[in-house]
Design an enzyme around this catalytic site. Structure first.
Site, PDB file in Angstrom:
ATOM      1  N   SER A 114     109.446 -19.544 -32.289  1.00 20.45           N
ATOM      2  CA  SER A 114     110.654 -20.017 -31.499  1.00 20.45           C
ATOM      3  C   SER A 114     110.004 -20.445 -30.277  1.00 20.45           C
ATOM      4  O   SER A 114     108.672 -21.435 -30.380  1.00 20.45           O
ATOM      5  CB  SER A 114     111.663 -18.889 -31.109  1.00 20.45           C
ATOM      6  OG  SER A 114     112.647 -19.667 -30.499  1.00 20.45           O
ATOM      7  N   GLU A 135     118.400 -23.279 -38.627  1.00 22.14           N
ATOM      8  CA  GLU A 135     117.843 -22.993 -37.344  1.00 22.14           C
ATOM      9  C   GLU A 135     119.049 -23.269 -36.382  1.00 22.14           C
ATOM     10  O   GLU A 135     118.977 -22.486 -35.265  1.00 22.14           O
ATOM     11  CB  GLU A 135     116.704 -24.061 -37.336  1.00 22.14           C
ATOM     12  CG  GLU A 135     115.531 -23.555 -37.983  1.00 22.14           C
ATOM     13  CD  GLU A 135     114.573 -22.458 -37.286  1.00 22.14           C
ATOM     14  OE1 GLU A 135     115.249 -21.990 -36.344  1.00 22.14           O
ATOM     15  OE2 GLU A 135     113.563 -22.175 -37.951  1.00 22.14           O
TER      16      GLU A 135
END
Length: 589
Positions: free
Chosen positions: A225, A362
Protein backbone atom coordinates in the site's frame (compact mmCIF):
# COMPACT_ATOMS: atom_id res chain seq x y z
CA UNK A 1 16.09 -29.13 26.26
CA UNK A 2 14.02 -29.57 23.07
CA UNK A 3 14.05 -25.84 22.28
CA UNK A 4 17.81 -25.80 22.67
CA UNK A 5 18.19 -28.71 20.22
CA UNK A 6 15.97 -26.99 17.66
CA UNK A 7 17.90 -23.79 18.17
CA UNK A 8 21.21 -25.46 17.41
CA UNK A 9 19.78 -27.31 14.39
CA UNK A 10 18.63 -24.04 12.91
CA UNK A 11 21.98 -22.52 13.74
CA UNK A 12 23.63 -25.37 11.82
CA UNK A 13 21.37 -24.82 8.80
CA UNK A 14 22.26 -21.14 8.72
CA UNK A 15 25.94 -22.04 8.97
CA UNK A 16 25.72 -24.50 6.10
CA UNK A 17 24.10 -21.90 3.88
CA UNK A 18 26.66 -19.21 4.74
CA UNK A 19 28.79 -17.86 1.97
CA UNK A 20 32.17 -19.50 2.59
CA UNK A 21 33.68 -22.64 4.08
CA UNK A 22 35.86 -20.46 6.27
CA UNK A 23 32.85 -18.87 7.91
CA UNK A 24 31.45 -22.35 8.60
CA UNK A 25 34.62 -23.53 10.31
CA UNK A 26 34.89 -20.45 12.52
CA UNK A 27 31.18 -20.09 13.25
CA UNK A 28 29.93 -20.63 16.79
CA UNK A 29 26.33 -20.80 18.02
CA UNK A 30 25.05 -19.38 21.24
CA UNK A 31 21.73 -20.00 22.96
CA UNK A 32 21.99 -16.77 24.91
CA UNK A 33 18.66 -14.99 25.28
CA UNK A 34 20.42 -11.64 25.15
CA UNK A 35 22.07 -11.23 21.75
CA UNK A 36 24.19 -8.11 21.60
CA UNK A 37 25.64 -6.08 18.74
CA UNK A 38 28.19 -3.29 19.03
CA UNK A 39 27.56 -0.26 16.84
CA UNK A 40 29.20 3.13 16.72
CA UNK A 41 26.04 4.59 18.29
CA UNK A 42 26.25 2.13 21.19
CA UNK A 43 25.83 -1.49 22.19
CA UNK A 44 22.43 -2.85 21.17
CA UNK A 45 20.95 -5.57 23.37
CA UNK A 46 18.07 -7.54 21.87
CA UNK A 47 16.44 -10.83 22.77
CA UNK A 48 15.94 -14.28 21.27
CA UNK A 49 12.56 -15.82 20.49
CA UNK A 50 13.23 -19.42 21.50
CA UNK A 51 10.14 -20.71 19.68
CA UNK A 52 11.19 -19.38 16.29
CA UNK A 53 14.97 -19.23 16.83
CA UNK A 54 15.01 -15.62 15.77
CA UNK A 55 16.92 -12.74 17.37
CA UNK A 56 14.97 -9.50 17.66
CA UNK A 57 16.44 -6.03 18.06
CA UNK A 58 13.54 -3.63 18.41
CA UNK A 59 13.27 0.13 18.74
CA UNK A 60 16.80 1.13 17.73
CA UNK A 61 16.93 4.89 17.12
CA UNK A 62 18.29 5.85 13.71
CA UNK A 63 17.66 9.60 13.91
CA UNK A 64 17.41 12.32 16.49
CA UNK A 65 13.86 12.97 17.70
CA UNK A 66 12.25 15.25 15.06
CA UNK A 67 10.89 17.65 17.64
CA UNK A 68 11.25 21.37 18.32
CA UNK A 69 13.39 22.99 15.65
CA UNK A 70 13.67 19.62 13.85
CA UNK A 71 9.93 19.33 13.22
CA UNK A 72 9.21 19.48 9.46
CA UNK A 73 12.92 19.15 8.68
CA UNK A 74 14.92 16.32 7.19
CA UNK A 75 15.84 13.72 9.81
CA UNK A 76 19.22 14.11 11.47
CA UNK A 77 21.33 10.97 12.11
CA UNK A 78 21.48 9.81 15.71
CA UNK A 79 24.53 10.76 17.78
CA UNK A 80 27.38 8.27 17.93
CA UNK A 81 28.36 7.07 21.41
CA UNK A 82 30.18 3.74 21.59
CA UNK A 83 29.77 3.67 25.39
CA UNK A 84 25.99 3.89 25.25
CA UNK A 85 23.81 0.82 25.89
CA UNK A 86 20.56 0.53 23.90
CA UNK A 87 18.00 -1.91 25.30
CA UNK A 88 16.28 -3.01 22.09
CA UNK A 89 13.68 -5.36 23.55
CA UNK A 90 10.44 -3.62 22.55
CA UNK A 91 9.19 -1.57 19.63
CA UNK A 92 9.75 2.13 19.90
CA UNK A 93 6.95 4.69 19.99
CA UNK A 94 4.65 4.99 16.99
CA UNK A 95 4.65 8.18 14.95
CA UNK A 96 1.70 10.49 15.60
CA UNK A 97 -1.54 9.34 13.97
CA UNK A 98 -5.21 8.90 14.74
CA UNK A 99 -6.31 6.21 17.19
CA UNK A 100 -5.31 5.38 20.72
CA UNK A 101 -3.98 1.82 20.50
CA UNK A 102 -0.38 2.94 20.11
CA UNK A 103 2.20 4.67 22.26
CA UNK A 104 2.30 7.84 20.16
CA UNK A 105 5.22 10.26 20.09
CA UNK A 106 7.09 12.56 17.75
CA UNK A 107 10.19 10.75 18.98
CA UNK A 108 9.39 7.76 16.78
CA UNK A 109 12.22 7.25 14.31
CA UNK A 110 13.27 3.70 15.13
CA UNK A 111 14.45 0.71 13.14
CA UNK A 112 13.97 -2.99 13.98
CA UNK A 113 16.09 -5.97 12.98
CA UNK A 114 15.04 -9.65 12.94
CA UNK A 115 17.74 -12.22 12.20
CA UNK A 116 18.27 -15.98 12.54
CA UNK A 117 19.57 -16.73 16.03
CA UNK A 118 23.28 -17.18 16.28
CA UNK A 119 24.19 -15.26 13.15
CA UNK A 120 27.49 -13.44 13.42
CA UNK A 121 28.89 -10.40 11.64
CA UNK A 122 30.61 -12.56 8.99
CA UNK A 123 27.49 -14.11 7.49
CA UNK A 124 26.54 -11.31 5.07
CA UNK A 125 22.94 -12.40 4.74
CA UNK A 126 20.55 -10.68 2.30
CA UNK A 127 18.26 -8.09 3.90
CA UNK A 128 14.55 -7.41 3.36
CA UNK A 129 13.58 -3.89 4.45
CA UNK A 130 9.87 -3.41 5.19
CA UNK A 131 8.06 -0.08 4.78
CA UNK A 132 4.55 -0.16 6.24
CA UNK A 133 1.40 1.17 4.61
CA UNK A 134 -1.49 3.23 5.91
CA UNK A 135 -2.21 5.91 3.27
CA UNK A 136 0.64 8.01 4.73
CA UNK A 137 -1.82 8.77 7.53
CA UNK A 138 -1.18 5.83 9.83
CA UNK A 139 0.94 2.73 10.30
CA UNK A 140 3.59 1.31 12.59
CA UNK A 141 6.34 -1.28 12.52
CA UNK A 142 4.94 -2.66 15.78
CA UNK A 143 2.05 -4.34 13.93
CA UNK A 144 4.36 -6.43 11.74
CA UNK A 145 6.05 -9.34 13.49
CA UNK A 146 8.57 -10.84 11.08
CA UNK A 147 9.65 -13.89 13.09
CA UNK A 148 7.68 -16.17 10.72
CA UNK A 149 9.46 -14.72 7.71
CA UNK A 150 12.96 -15.14 9.12
CA UNK A 151 12.24 -18.62 10.52
CA UNK A 152 10.90 -19.79 7.14
CA UNK A 153 13.98 -18.44 5.39
CA UNK A 154 16.12 -20.68 7.59
CA UNK A 155 13.90 -23.70 6.92
CA UNK A 156 14.21 -22.95 3.20
CA UNK A 157 18.00 -22.99 3.49
CA UNK A 158 18.15 -19.35 2.36
CA UNK A 159 18.35 -17.31 5.57
CA UNK A 160 17.67 -13.59 5.41
CA UNK A 161 17.55 -10.66 7.79
CA UNK A 162 14.36 -8.60 8.04
CA UNK A 163 14.39 -4.93 8.98
CA UNK A 164 11.59 -2.38 9.33
CA UNK A 165 11.60 1.38 9.76
CA UNK A 166 9.22 3.92 11.31
CA UNK A 167 8.63 7.16 9.42
CA UNK A 168 6.64 10.34 10.05
CA UNK A 169 3.05 10.48 8.82
CA UNK A 170 0.24 12.93 7.96
CA UNK A 171 1.10 16.59 8.69
CA UNK A 172 4.20 15.60 10.65
CA UNK A 173 5.67 13.82 7.64
CA UNK A 174 4.02 15.28 4.56
CA UNK A 175 2.96 18.87 5.25
CA UNK A 176 3.36 20.89 2.07
CA UNK A 177 2.93 24.46 0.90
CA UNK A 178 4.77 27.11 -1.04
CA UNK A 179 6.16 28.41 2.27
CA UNK A 180 7.62 25.00 3.11
CA UNK A 181 8.99 24.63 -0.41
CA UNK A 182 10.85 27.93 -0.02
CA UNK A 183 12.11 26.95 3.45
CA UNK A 184 13.39 23.66 2.05
CA UNK A 185 15.87 25.57 -0.10
CA UNK A 186 17.62 26.86 3.02
CA UNK A 187 17.26 23.65 5.03
CA UNK A 188 14.76 25.19 7.46
CA UNK A 189 12.12 22.64 6.42
CA UNK A 190 11.58 19.88 3.89
CA UNK A 191 8.88 18.53 1.68
CA UNK A 192 8.18 14.80 1.99
CA UNK A 193 9.83 14.47 5.41
CA UNK A 194 8.47 10.94 5.79
CA UNK A 195 10.26 9.82 2.63
CA UNK A 196 13.49 11.37 3.89
CA UNK A 197 13.00 9.36 7.10
CA UNK A 198 12.85 6.18 5.03
CA UNK A 199 15.91 7.22 3.07
CA UNK A 200 17.89 7.82 6.26
CA UNK A 201 16.72 4.44 7.55
CA UNK A 202 18.24 2.89 4.44
CA UNK A 203 21.49 4.73 5.07
CA UNK A 204 21.46 3.45 8.66
CA UNK A 205 21.26 -0.10 7.27
CA UNK A 206 24.20 0.56 4.97
CA UNK A 207 26.28 1.64 7.94
CA UNK A 208 25.15 -0.92 10.50
CA UNK A 209 23.48 -4.04 9.10
CA UNK A 210 26.85 -5.75 8.58
CA UNK A 211 27.30 -5.88 12.35
CA UNK A 212 24.05 -7.87 12.60
CA UNK A 213 25.26 -10.36 10.00
CA UNK A 214 23.68 -8.69 6.98
CA UNK A 215 25.10 -7.63 3.65
CA UNK A 216 24.54 -3.91 2.89
CA UNK A 217 24.99 -4.70 -0.80
CA UNK A 218 22.04 -7.10 -0.78
CA UNK A 219 19.12 -5.00 0.48
CA UNK A 220 15.66 -5.42 -1.03
CA UNK A 221 13.14 -2.69 -0.21
CA UNK A 222 9.61 -3.95 0.29
CA UNK A 223 6.28 -2.35 1.08
CA UNK A 224 2.52 -2.73 0.83
CA UNK A 225 0.00 0.00 0.00
CA UNK A 226 1.58 3.34 1.02
CA UNK A 227 4.67 1.28 1.84
CA UNK A 228 4.78 0.00 -1.75
CA UNK A 229 4.17 3.52 -3.02
CA UNK A 230 7.09 4.62 -0.85
CA UNK A 231 9.38 1.85 -2.11
CA UNK A 232 8.45 2.70 -5.69
CA UNK A 233 9.15 6.39 -5.08
CA UNK A 234 12.66 5.42 -3.99
CA UNK A 235 12.99 3.81 -7.43
CA UNK A 236 12.44 7.27 -8.95
CA UNK A 237 14.32 9.35 -6.37
CA UNK A 238 17.46 11.16 -7.44
CA UNK A 239 16.63 10.53 -11.07
CA UNK A 240 16.50 6.77 -10.55
CA UNK A 241 19.91 6.56 -8.85
CA UNK A 242 19.44 4.39 -5.77
CA UNK A 243 22.88 5.40 -4.45
CA UNK A 244 23.72 1.83 -3.52
CA UNK A 245 20.99 1.80 -0.86
CA UNK A 246 19.17 -1.24 -2.28
CA UNK A 247 19.46 -3.74 -5.11
CA UNK A 248 15.82 -4.82 -5.65
CA UNK A 249 12.24 -3.92 -4.78
CA UNK A 250 8.95 -5.66 -3.99
CA UNK A 251 5.88 -3.51 -4.58
CA UNK A 252 2.78 -5.06 -3.03
CA UNK A 253 -0.27 -3.00 -4.10
CA UNK A 254 1.35 0.34 -4.78
CA UNK A 255 3.37 2.19 -7.41
CA UNK A 256 4.67 5.76 -7.93
CA UNK A 257 1.50 6.93 -9.67
CA UNK A 258 -0.84 5.39 -7.09
CA UNK A 259 -2.40 8.75 -6.37
CA UNK A 260 -2.30 12.34 -7.49
CA UNK A 261 1.19 13.88 -7.48
CA UNK A 262 1.07 17.67 -7.54
CA UNK A 263 3.30 20.64 -6.75
CA UNK A 264 3.40 22.21 -3.26
CA UNK A 265 1.93 25.45 -4.59
CA UNK A 266 -1.15 23.69 -5.98
CA UNK A 267 -4.28 25.63 -4.88
CA UNK A 268 -5.65 22.65 -2.94
CA UNK A 269 -2.36 22.15 -1.11
CA UNK A 270 -2.29 25.83 -0.20
CA UNK A 271 -5.92 25.61 0.94
CA UNK A 272 -5.09 22.66 3.20
CA UNK A 273 -2.07 24.45 4.64
CA UNK A 274 -4.11 27.56 5.39
CA UNK A 275 -6.92 25.48 6.86
CA UNK A 276 -4.61 23.57 9.18
CA UNK A 277 -2.87 26.78 10.22
CA UNK A 278 -6.19 28.41 11.06
CA UNK A 279 -7.35 25.46 13.14
CA UNK A 280 -4.29 25.75 15.41
CA UNK A 281 -4.17 29.54 15.48
CA UNK A 282 -1.16 29.89 13.21
CA UNK A 283 -2.55 31.64 10.17
CA UNK A 284 -0.19 34.48 9.27
CA UNK A 285 2.08 33.42 12.13
CA UNK A 286 -0.48 33.68 14.89
CA UNK A 287 0.20 36.26 17.58
CA UNK A 288 3.74 35.39 18.58
CA UNK A 289 5.65 34.18 15.53
CA UNK A 290 7.16 35.73 12.45
CA UNK A 291 5.81 33.10 10.07
CA UNK A 292 3.14 30.44 9.82
CA UNK A 293 5.82 27.74 9.63
CA UNK A 294 7.51 28.91 12.83
CA UNK A 295 4.16 28.92 14.59
CA UNK A 296 3.27 25.41 13.35
CA UNK A 297 6.62 24.16 14.60
CA UNK A 298 5.68 25.26 18.12
CA UNK A 299 2.15 23.81 18.26
CA UNK A 300 1.78 20.94 20.72
CA UNK A 301 1.82 17.62 18.88
CA UNK A 302 -1.65 16.39 20.01
CA UNK A 303 -3.19 19.70 18.95
CA UNK A 304 -1.58 19.50 15.52
CA UNK A 305 -2.75 15.91 15.11
CA UNK A 306 -6.32 16.78 16.08
CA UNK A 307 -6.33 19.63 13.58
CA UNK A 308 -5.12 17.24 10.90
CA UNK A 309 -8.01 14.89 11.67
CA UNK A 310 -10.49 17.75 11.70
CA UNK A 311 -9.27 19.02 8.36
CA UNK A 312 -9.68 15.55 6.90
CA UNK A 313 -13.26 15.31 8.20
CA UNK A 314 -14.10 18.72 6.74
CA UNK A 315 -12.80 17.59 3.34
CA UNK A 316 -15.14 14.60 3.11
CA UNK A 317 -18.14 14.42 0.82
CA UNK A 318 -19.28 10.83 0.28
CA UNK A 319 -15.64 9.82 0.51
CA UNK A 320 -12.44 11.65 1.38
CA UNK A 321 -10.48 13.08 -1.56
CA UNK A 322 -7.50 11.30 -0.03
CA UNK A 323 -4.89 12.65 -2.39
CA UNK A 324 -5.64 16.23 -1.37
CA UNK A 325 -5.36 15.76 2.36
CA UNK A 326 -2.08 16.63 4.06
CA UNK A 327 -0.81 13.11 3.87
CA UNK A 328 0.58 12.58 0.40
CA UNK A 329 3.96 13.17 -1.27
CA UNK A 330 4.37 16.13 -3.59
CA UNK A 331 6.75 17.12 -6.37
CA UNK A 332 9.90 18.29 -4.60
CA UNK A 333 12.76 18.07 -7.08
CA UNK A 334 14.35 14.98 -5.51
CA UNK A 335 11.82 12.20 -5.04
CA UNK A 336 9.66 13.65 -7.79
CA UNK A 337 10.91 15.98 -10.48
CA UNK A 338 7.67 15.61 -12.43
CA UNK A 339 4.58 13.44 -12.55
CA UNK A 340 5.68 9.79 -12.11
CA UNK A 341 4.29 8.61 -15.46
CA UNK A 342 6.44 11.23 -17.19
CA UNK A 343 9.51 10.38 -15.11
CA UNK A 344 9.22 6.69 -15.91
CA UNK A 345 8.67 7.44 -19.59
CA UNK A 346 11.99 9.32 -19.54
CA UNK A 347 13.74 6.34 -17.95
CA UNK A 348 14.07 7.87 -14.49
CA UNK A 349 13.61 4.61 -12.63
CA UNK A 350 16.23 2.54 -10.83
CA UNK A 351 17.63 -0.33 -12.86
CA UNK A 352 16.90 -3.12 -10.37
CA UNK A 353 14.86 -6.36 -10.34
CA UNK A 354 11.27 -5.82 -9.26
CA UNK A 355 8.25 -7.82 -8.13
CA UNK A 356 5.02 -5.85 -8.43
CA UNK A 357 1.43 -6.97 -8.03
CA UNK A 358 -2.07 -6.16 -6.87
CA UNK A 359 -5.10 -7.74 -5.28
CA UNK A 360 -8.01 -8.55 -7.57
CA UNK A 361 -10.40 -6.10 -5.89
CA UNK A 362 -8.17 -3.23 -4.83
CA UNK A 363 -10.93 -0.64 -4.95
CA UNK A 364 -13.67 -2.13 -2.78
CA UNK A 365 -12.44 -0.93 0.62
CA UNK A 366 -12.00 2.64 -0.65
CA UNK A 367 -15.32 3.04 -2.40
CA UNK A 368 -18.34 4.35 -0.47
CA UNK A 369 -21.60 2.44 -0.49
CA UNK A 370 -23.47 5.71 -0.91
CA UNK A 371 -22.93 6.10 -4.64
CA UNK A 372 -26.69 5.94 -5.05
CA UNK A 373 -26.85 7.00 -8.69
CA UNK A 374 -24.71 8.01 -11.65
CA UNK A 375 -24.61 11.69 -10.72
CA UNK A 376 -23.25 10.96 -7.26
CA UNK A 377 -20.74 8.49 -8.71
CA UNK A 378 -19.40 11.00 -11.23
CA UNK A 379 -19.12 13.78 -8.66
CA UNK A 380 -17.30 11.47 -6.25
CA UNK A 381 -14.71 10.41 -8.80
CA UNK A 382 -14.16 13.90 -10.15
CA UNK A 383 -13.67 15.31 -6.64
CA UNK A 384 -10.76 13.06 -5.75
CA UNK A 385 -9.25 12.28 -9.16
CA UNK A 386 -9.12 15.51 -11.13
CA UNK A 387 -6.04 17.45 -10.08
CA UNK A 388 -6.66 20.38 -12.35
CA UNK A 389 -10.42 21.04 -12.71
CA UNK A 390 -9.79 24.05 -14.96
CA UNK A 391 -7.84 22.00 -17.47
CA UNK A 392 -9.59 22.33 -20.83
CA UNK A 393 -9.24 18.57 -21.32
CA UNK A 394 -10.75 17.60 -17.95
CA UNK A 395 -14.32 17.26 -19.17
CA UNK A 396 -13.37 15.14 -22.17
CA UNK A 397 -11.10 12.94 -20.07
CA UNK A 398 -13.85 12.32 -17.54
CA UNK A 399 -16.39 11.51 -20.24
CA UNK A 400 -14.01 9.02 -21.84
CA UNK A 401 -13.22 7.48 -18.44
CA UNK A 402 -16.89 7.02 -17.58
CA UNK A 403 -17.51 5.50 -21.01
CA UNK A 404 -14.78 2.93 -20.38
CA UNK A 405 -16.22 2.11 -16.94
CA UNK A 406 -19.95 1.76 -17.66
CA UNK A 407 -22.75 1.15 -15.20
CA UNK A 408 -22.77 -2.61 -15.67
CA UNK A 409 -22.48 -4.48 -12.36
CA UNK A 410 -21.14 -7.61 -14.04
CA UNK A 411 -18.07 -5.57 -15.10
CA UNK A 412 -17.61 -4.05 -11.65
CA UNK A 413 -15.63 -5.02 -8.60
CA UNK A 414 -15.68 -7.46 -6.85
CA UNK A 415 -14.79 -8.99 -10.19
CA UNK A 416 -15.76 -12.46 -11.35
CA UNK A 417 -13.79 -14.89 -9.19
CA UNK A 418 -15.03 -18.51 -9.03
CA UNK A 419 -15.13 -20.12 -5.60
CA UNK A 420 -13.04 -23.17 -4.71
CA UNK A 421 -12.89 -25.46 -1.70
CA UNK A 422 -10.52 -22.99 0.02
CA UNK A 423 -11.56 -19.67 -1.53
CA UNK A 424 -14.89 -17.91 -1.13
CA UNK A 425 -14.58 -16.41 -4.59
CA UNK A 426 -17.27 -13.99 -5.74
CA UNK A 427 -21.06 -13.96 -5.64
CA UNK A 428 -23.74 -13.07 -8.21
CA UNK A 429 -21.92 -10.73 -10.66
CA UNK A 430 -25.09 -8.66 -11.13
CA UNK A 431 -25.47 -7.98 -7.41
CA UNK A 432 -25.08 -4.24 -6.70
CA UNK A 433 -24.75 -4.96 -2.96
CA UNK A 434 -26.16 -1.65 -1.77
CA UNK A 435 -29.39 0.29 -2.11
CA UNK A 436 -31.00 1.37 -4.29
CA UNK A 437 -30.52 -1.98 -5.97
CA UNK A 438 -31.33 -0.61 -9.40
CA UNK A 439 -28.95 2.38 -9.54
CA UNK A 440 -26.18 1.98 -6.93
CA UNK A 441 -22.77 2.59 -8.50
CA UNK A 442 -20.55 0.95 -5.85
CA UNK A 443 -19.21 -1.79 -8.11
CA UNK A 444 -18.55 0.67 -10.90
CA UNK A 445 -16.69 2.95 -8.52
CA UNK A 446 -14.67 0.09 -7.03
CA UNK A 447 -13.53 -1.06 -10.46
CA UNK A 448 -12.51 2.44 -11.47
CA UNK A 449 -10.79 3.25 -8.17
CA UNK A 450 -8.79 0.01 -8.20
CA UNK A 451 -7.57 0.57 -11.75
CA UNK A 452 -6.92 4.29 -11.30
CA UNK A 453 -4.90 3.92 -8.08
CA UNK A 454 -3.31 0.48 -8.45
CA UNK A 455 -3.54 -1.53 -11.68
CA UNK A 456 -2.70 1.32 -14.06
CA UNK A 457 0.29 2.50 -12.08
CA UNK A 458 1.60 -1.07 -11.81
CA UNK A 459 1.53 -1.42 -15.58
CA UNK A 460 3.38 1.88 -15.95
CA UNK A 461 6.15 0.50 -13.72
CA UNK A 462 6.29 -2.76 -15.68
CA UNK A 463 6.60 -0.93 -18.97
CA UNK A 464 9.30 1.36 -17.63
CA UNK A 465 11.17 -1.45 -15.91
CA UNK A 466 11.63 -3.45 -19.11
CA UNK A 467 12.41 -0.43 -21.27
CA UNK A 468 15.04 -1.25 -23.86
CA UNK A 469 17.45 1.15 -22.17
CA UNK A 470 17.62 -1.04 -19.05
CA UNK A 471 20.11 -3.84 -18.61
CA UNK A 472 18.70 -7.18 -19.69
CA UNK A 473 19.83 -8.80 -16.44
CA UNK A 474 17.38 -6.73 -14.40
CA UNK A 475 14.17 -8.72 -14.57
CA UNK A 476 10.66 -8.04 -13.35
CA UNK A 477 7.79 -10.27 -12.26
CA UNK A 478 4.13 -9.42 -11.72
CA UNK A 479 1.24 -11.12 -9.93
CA UNK A 480 -2.47 -10.92 -9.13
CA UNK A 481 -3.72 -11.99 -5.69
CA UNK A 482 -7.22 -13.45 -6.11
CA UNK A 483 -7.56 -15.43 -2.89
CA UNK A 484 -10.58 -14.64 -0.73
CA UNK A 485 -10.31 -16.49 2.57
CA UNK A 486 -13.46 -18.33 3.60
CA UNK A 487 -15.35 -16.76 6.48
CA UNK A 488 -13.18 -13.64 6.65
CA UNK A 489 -14.55 -10.81 4.51
CA UNK A 490 -17.87 -9.41 3.37
CA UNK A 491 -19.08 -10.35 -0.11
CA UNK A 492 -18.76 -6.74 -1.25
CA UNK A 493 -15.03 -6.73 -0.42
CA UNK A 494 -13.92 -9.57 -2.67
CA UNK A 495 -10.16 -10.14 -2.70
CA UNK A 496 -9.65 -6.75 -1.11
CA UNK A 497 -6.70 -4.40 -0.69
CA UNK A 498 -4.37 -5.65 2.03
CA UNK A 499 -5.80 -9.17 2.22
CA UNK A 500 -2.51 -10.54 0.87
CA UNK A 501 -0.33 -9.20 3.71
CA UNK A 502 -1.07 -12.16 5.99
CA UNK A 503 0.14 -14.47 3.22
CA UNK A 504 3.64 -13.08 3.70
CA UNK A 505 3.77 -12.47 7.45
CA UNK A 506 1.58 -15.44 8.36
CA UNK A 507 -0.83 -15.49 11.27
CA UNK A 508 0.53 -13.39 14.11
CA UNK A 509 -1.08 -11.81 17.19
CA UNK A 510 -1.10 -8.50 15.32
CA UNK A 511 -2.90 -9.75 12.18
CA UNK A 512 -4.34 -13.09 11.14
CA UNK A 513 -6.87 -14.89 8.98
CA UNK A 514 -8.89 -17.87 10.17
CA UNK A 515 -9.19 -18.96 6.54
CA UNK A 516 -5.47 -18.81 5.75
CA UNK A 517 -4.46 -21.40 3.15
CA UNK A 518 -1.16 -22.74 4.43
CA UNK A 519 0.13 -23.96 1.06
CA UNK A 520 -0.48 -20.54 -0.55
CA UNK A 521 1.15 -18.79 2.39
CA UNK A 522 4.22 -20.98 2.00
CA UNK A 523 4.38 -20.48 -1.77
CA UNK A 524 4.18 -16.71 -1.57
CA UNK A 525 6.50 -16.30 1.38
CA UNK A 526 9.19 -18.54 -0.08
CA UNK A 527 8.93 -16.65 -3.38
CA UNK A 528 9.59 -13.39 -1.56
CA UNK A 529 12.51 -15.00 0.31
CA UNK A 530 13.88 -16.42 -2.94
CA UNK A 531 13.73 -12.99 -4.57
CA UNK A 532 15.48 -11.39 -1.60
CA UNK A 533 18.19 -14.03 -1.69
CA UNK A 534 18.64 -14.68 -5.41
CA UNK A 535 16.89 -11.76 -7.16
CA UNK A 536 14.59 -14.43 -8.59
CA UNK A 537 11.33 -15.59 -6.93
CA UNK A 538 11.51 -19.03 -8.57
CA UNK A 539 14.89 -20.30 -7.38
CA UNK A 540 13.91 -21.99 -4.09
CA UNK A 541 10.86 -24.00 -5.17
CA UNK A 542 11.19 -23.79 -8.96
CA UNK A 543 7.86 -21.99 -9.13
CA UNK A 544 6.48 -21.58 -12.65
CA UNK A 545 6.50 -17.80 -12.75
CA UNK A 546 7.90 -16.39 -16.00
CA UNK A 547 9.66 -13.07 -16.25
CA UNK A 548 7.32 -10.35 -17.50
CA UNK A 549 7.64 -9.00 -21.02
CA UNK A 550 5.33 -6.88 -23.17
CA UNK A 551 4.67 -9.71 -25.62
CA UNK A 552 3.60 -12.49 -23.26
CA UNK A 553 2.43 -10.22 -20.40
CA UNK A 554 2.76 -13.28 -18.18
CA UNK A 555 1.64 -12.92 -14.58
CA UNK A 556 1.06 -15.41 -11.81
CA UNK A 557 -2.28 -15.62 -10.04
CA UNK A 558 -2.06 -16.49 -6.36
CA UNK A 559 -5.30 -18.15 -5.33
CA UNK A 560 -5.98 -20.99 -2.90
CA UNK A 561 -4.36 -24.26 -3.85
CA UNK A 562 -4.43 -23.40 -7.54
CA UNK A 563 -1.57 -21.06 -8.43
CA UNK A 564 -1.77 -20.50 -12.17
CA UNK A 565 -0.43 -18.32 -14.97
CA UNK A 566 -2.69 -15.74 -16.58
CA UNK A 567 -2.18 -12.85 -18.99
CA UNK A 568 -1.97 -9.31 -17.70
CA UNK A 569 -4.35 -7.91 -20.31
CA UNK A 570 -7.61 -7.55 -18.38
CA UNK A 571 -9.45 -4.25 -18.94
CA UNK A 572 -6.54 -3.29 -21.15
CA UNK A 573 -8.24 -0.48 -23.10
CA UNK A 574 -9.66 1.18 -19.98
CA UNK A 575 -6.50 0.93 -17.88
CA UNK A 576 -4.28 2.08 -20.74
CA UNK A 577 -6.41 5.18 -21.10
CA UNK A 578 -6.19 6.06 -17.40
CA UNK A 579 -2.39 6.23 -17.63
CA UNK A 580 -2.24 7.74 -21.11
CA UNK A 581 -0.61 11.14 -21.41
CA UNK A 582 -4.00 12.74 -22.06
CA UNK A 583 -5.65 11.33 -18.94
CA UNK A 584 -2.66 11.22 -16.60
CA UNK A 585 -2.07 14.95 -17.16
CA UNK A 586 -5.57 15.65 -15.83
CA UNK A 587 -5.31 13.12 -13.01
CA UNK A 588 -1.66 14.06 -12.21
CA UNK A 589 -0.44 10.48 -12.28
Amino acid sequence: MRSGILFNLNCLVAAITSVTAASLSTRTCSVSTTPSVKLSQGTVNGFSDQNSNVDLFLGIPYAKPPVGDLRFKKPVPVDQDANKVIEATSFGATCYQGGSRFNLSEDCLFVNVFRPSGVDANQKLPVLLWIYGGAFLSGSTSTYNATNIVAESVRAGNPIIFASVNYRLNAFGFLASEEIAKASKTGDATLNAGLWDQRLGMRWLQENIRDFGGDPKKVTIYGESAGAISASIHLLANGGNQEGLFRAAILQSGSPASGTIIKPDHPQVEKNYAGLSALVGCQDGGHNYSSTLECLRNVEAPKLLNATSTLGAQSMTVAPPVNYLINFPVIDGYFFTDRPTKMIAKGEIADVPIITGDCLDEGTNFTPSGLVNETVFKTWFEDFAVAYPNDTNAKAVLEKTFELYPDEPAQGSPFNNPATNVSAGSVDPNNRFYQPASTNQFKRGAALWGDYIFQGSRRVVLKGAIHKGRKSSKKVWTYLFSQRDIGVSRDAQGAYHGSDVVYIFGNTPQRNSTGLVDSLHKTMLRSWISFTHHLDPTKIDQLNWPVYDQKSKAMIQFKGENVTLIKDDYREEAISYLVSEEASAVYAL
